[in-house]
Design an enzyme around this catalytic site. Sequence first.
Site, mmCIF file in Angstrom:
data_model
loop_
_atom_site.group_PDB
_atom_site.id
_atom_site.type_symbol
_atom_site.label_atom_id
_atom_site.label_comp_id
_atom_site.label_asym_id
_atom_site.label_seq_id
_atom_site.Cartn_x
_atom_site.Cartn_y
_atom_site.Cartn_z
ATOM 1 N N SER A 1 -0.187 2.312 6.406
ATOM 2 C CA SER A 1 -0.229 1.844 5.107
ATOM 3 C C SER A 1 0.470 0.259 4.890
ATOM 4 O O SER A 1 1.443 -0.195 5.500
ATOM 5 C CB SER A 1 1.121 2.649 4.400
ATOM 6 O OG SER A 1 0.736 4.033 4.285
ATOM 7 N N CYS B 1 6.951 -1.543 10.473
ATOM 8 C CA CYS B 1 5.556 -1.532 10.401
ATOM 9 C C CYS B 1 4.655 -2.160 11.336
ATOM 10 O O CYS B 1 3.802 -1.881 11.801
ATOM 11 C CB CYS B 1 5.019 -1.704 8.857
ATOM 12 S SG CYS B 1 6.060 -0.661 7.720
ATOM 13 N N ARG C 1 4.754 1.404 -0.313
ATOM 14 C CA ARG C 1 4.700 2.848 -0.723
ATOM 15 C C ARG C 1 3.966 2.864 -2.061
ATOM 16 O O ARG C 1 4.436 3.766 -2.634
ATOM 17 C CB ARG C 1 5.762 3.454 -0.611
ATOM 18 C CG ARG C 1 6.625 3.487 0.937
ATOM 19 C CD ARG C 1 7.383 4.735 1.127
ATOM 20 N NE ARG C 1 8.863 4.402 0.318
ATOM 21 C CZ ARG C 1 9.992 3.824 0.523
ATOM 22 N NH1 ARG C 1 9.902 3.330 1.916
ATOM 23 N NH2 ARG C 1 10.852 3.643 -0.416
ATOM 24 N N ARG D 1 2.123 6.915 -2.805
ATOM 25 C CA ARG D 1 0.754 6.847 -1.908
ATOM 26 C C ARG D 1 0.018 8.416 -2.018
ATOM 27 O O ARG D 1 0.909 9.309 -1.897
ATOM 28 C CB ARG D 1 1.238 6.535 -0.549
ATOM 29 C CG ARG D 1 1.581 5.185 -0.379
ATOM 30 C CD ARG D 1 2.043 4.754 1.151
ATOM 31 N NE ARG D 1 2.990 5.514 1.453
ATOM 32 C CZ ARG D 1 3.706 5.446 2.734
ATOM 33 N NH1 ARG D 1 3.410 4.377 3.393
ATOM 34 N NH2 ARG D 1 4.688 6.056 2.661
ATOM 35 N N ASP E 1 7.624 7.492 -3.219
ATOM 36 C CA ASP E 1 6.274 7.329 -2.661
ATOM 37 C C ASP E 1 5.191 7.587 -3.601
ATOM 38 O O ASP E 1 5.131 8.815 -3.940
ATOM 39 C CB ASP E 1 6.464 8.218 -1.424
ATOM 40 C CG ASP E 1 5.270 7.817 -0.346
ATOM 41 O OD1 ASP E 1 4.445 7.062 -0.800
ATOM 42 O OD2 ASP E 1 5.580 8.025 0.869
ATOM 43 N N GLU F 1 0.679 -1.782 -0.951
ATOM 44 C CA GLU F 1 1.818 -2.397 -0.577
ATOM 45 C C GLU F 1 2.941 -1.620 -1.042
ATOM 46 O O GLU F 1 3.326 -0.992 -2.252
ATOM 47 C CB GLU F 1 2.094 -3.793 -1.199
ATOM 48 C CG GLU F 1 3.009 -4.685 -0.511
ATOM 49 C CD GLU F 1 3.131 -4.969 0.956
ATOM 50 O OE1 GLU F 1 1.975 -4.868 1.570
ATOM 51 O OE2 GLU F 1 4.235 -4.848 1.529
#
Length: 212
Positions: A67, A82, A109, A143, A141, A107
């Site tokens: 991500s 990350c 989460r 996503r 979150d 970007e």
Amino acid sequence: MIEETSLRPAASPYPLSVRRASTARLPTRWGEFSISGYQSLTSGEEFVALHMGEMRPDLCTLARIQSQCITGEVFGSARCDCGPQLRRTFELVAREGRGVVVYQLQEGRGIGIINKIRAYALQDEGADTVEANERLGLAVDLREYRQCAEILLELRLHRIRLLSNNPLKLRAVEEAGLEVVERIAIEVNARTDALAYLRTKKRKMGHLLTSV
Ligand SMILES: [Zn+2]
């Protein structure tokens, strides 16, 4: 009109909600990848997949859903892991000569870079990553991994070895119909700045981490 069969590659048991727009060669410092761009058929979201070697449904293939994290991946931020995770993934794929990274362009989460900076500012005052999002009135979150998983199917993969610590990603690929033959933990040596962040992810978000 698009023939439905064109949306249903060999390994996919159902019509996909993502569409491959284009594929090109991408030579990198880790070797020769192909890069494919994908568009969601249900939103404006775009994705990128970097794949090396032949994608085959019968072979058990290394895969990661990464991500987007511009601070960690591009700027070398030590607030998270990350950047090292992405580089480690490329190393593992290159060593094996085959594998795929699905890159989700969401970007922070899913909250966007501005809100991510706001959340960092709150963390500078003592909040953890989950509390910071909550204080900003944002979901922890946002996503959604379903379409990332569908990209693996579009690439004709069926059996994967998933590089991930995130139980939500694991569940998403299984629910999409992929067989996760193995989950490979991807833990890199966290710098002190990232330790509190990773501990929060473990405690509050269920991340499968053993070294923090
Ligand atoms: Zn990050």
